[in-house]
Design an enzyme around this catalytic site. Structure first.
Site, PDB file in Angstrom:
ATOM      1  N   CYS A 246       0.837  -1.206   0.000  1.00 33.37           N
ATOM      2  CA  CYS A 246       0.000   0.000   0.000  1.00 33.37           C
ATOM      3  C   CYS A 246       0.870   1.254   0.000  1.00 33.37           C
ATOM      4  CB  CYS A 246      -0.903  -0.017   1.240  1.00 33.37           C
ATOM      5  SG  CYS A 246      -1.901   1.459   1.429  1.00 33.37           S
TER       6      CYS A 246
ATOM      7  N   CYS B 174      -0.391   4.085   2.304  1.00 38.17           N
ATOM      8  CA  CYS B 174      -0.113   3.882   3.733  1.00 38.17           C
ATOM      9  C   CYS B 174       1.363   4.133   4.054  1.00 38.17           C
ATOM     10  CB  CYS B 174      -0.437   2.438   4.152  1.00 38.17           C
ATOM     11  SG  CYS B 174      -1.941   1.765   3.451  1.00 38.17           S
ATOM     12  N   ASP B 175       2.265   3.703   3.190  1.00 34.20           N
ATOM     13  CA  ASP B 175       3.668   3.619   3.585  1.00 34.20           C
ATOM     14  C   ASP B 175       4.634   4.550   2.846  1.00 34.20           C
ATOM     15  OD1 ASP B 175       3.044   1.706   5.461  1.00 34.20           O
ATOM     16  OD2 ASP B 175       3.219   0.061   4.037  1.00 34.20           O
TER      17      ASP B 175
END
Ligand code: NAP
Length: 303
Positions: free
Chosen positions: A131, A134-135
């Site tokens: 993701c 997200c990261d």
């Protein structure tokens, strides 16, 4: 309590189905395992959902879908469906409860596919990610590798390029699978590079990812590449493990007709979980509306 329709999954198709069903005054329950929006919620920026011409994040669009669904009275619970009993009154068995309903809409979408590359499992959360939204911020000014050649790999690489110093896409063929608009767009980013005809054989590091071993698929020559993170976008697998007695395709997607009817009367499927060529948020939303209208017609016919 007997519901008119229980919708399994709160991604764009499930939430659209809920909007249509609850607005038609059907007693509607949505059962979601993880979070509203599904995969949509993890997408950085959307630029092709009608009406949002200034771009909107997948997260923000998911919140709008959810608010819209509950506005008309749909009830949302967080639970995991284990089994469906298909009688005249259908029963849905979840981890925490049972629900009776006249009709069911399956909108469970897909889950990320893993690669089984050596080291993938060990380094999840320690340099291996599925993701970008997200990261990506963890990789500011670092070098990341993206595995895959589809729309997700390209779109997420573009997002990553805003944080990372370099983004290297590694693809197992000599041609990307992604749509031409994305293929063209990626050429505009000077810090994104594409390595064709290579496979990642192993992900290595001490505590976090430090390097990968890659292999040229033509020459079988291996080499080491220093990188700080690996992002994997190699496709999806349908979430149908709880489905029995409904016809699935050879790769486990639910087969429906154009009206989202499955092989079982009163059970509908919509969105990415059904066998279809195109997977787009707008198509999932449309599927959900069709499924809800189908459920409404089914209930009227049966009563
Ligand atoms: P996808 O289209 O199935 O692409 C998966 C990619 O991963 C392919 O390039 C495939 O290579 C590669 N791959 C598969 N297994 C691999 C492995 N074990 N090792 C290395 N590479 C591997 O998946 P996706 O990109 O997630 O897209 C899924 C669907 O969502 C598509 O219909 C797509 O159009 C849609 N989508 C649309 C958008 C958008 O419109 N903006 C964004 C994201 C996704 P091969 O090409 O050699 O098979």
């Amino acid at each position: 309590m007997l519901y008119d329709v229980v919708i399994i999954g709160a991604g764009p198709s499930g939430l659209s189905a809920a909007i249509y069903a609850s607005r038609a005054k059907l007693k509607t329950l949505i059962i979601e395992k993880k979070w509203c929006g599904g995969k949509m919620a993890t997408i950085g920026l959307l630029e092709n959902y009608p009406g949002f011409y200034d771009e909107i994040s997948g997260h923000d669009l998911s919140i709008k879908f959810e608010k819209h669904a509950v506005k008309f009275g749909a009830k949302l619970v967080y639970d995991e469906v284990k089994k469906i009993d298909n009688n005249t009154i259908k029963k849905i068995i979840t981890v925490n409860s049972n629900y009776n309903t006249k009709s069911i809409i399956i909108a469970t979408g897909t889950s990320i596919r893993k690669t089984n590359i050596l080291g993938e499992e060990i380094f999840i959360g320690k340099g291996v990610s599925f993701c970008a939204t997200c990261d990506a911020p963890f990789y500011k000014d670092k070098t990341v590798l993206v595995i895959g050649g589809g729309d997700s790999a390209i779109q997420e690489s573009i997002y990553l390029s805003k944080f990372a110093k370099n983004v290297i896409i590694i693809h197992r063929r000599n041609k990307l699978r992604a749509t031409s608009i994305l293929q063209k767009r990626i050429t505009l980013y000077s810090n994104i590079f594409i390595l064709y005809n290579y496979l990642v054989k192993e992900i290595l590091g001490k505590n976090t990812v430090e390097k990968v071993i890659i292999e040229n698929i033509k020459t079988h020559k291996k080499k080491e590449m220093k990188i700080d993170g690996v992002f994997i976008f190699v496709g999806q697998i349908p979430n149908t493990s709880f489905v029995t007695n409904i016809t699935l395709s050879s790769n486990q997607y639910i087969i429906t007709d154009n009206d989202m009817n499955t092989s079982v009367s009163g059970i509908f499927a919509c969105g990415d979980v059904r066998e279809k060529l195109l997977k787009q948020i707008i198509i999932s939303a449309s599927d959900g509306a069709v499924a809800a209208i189908g459920a409404q017609n089914y209930i009227e016919l049966c009563s």
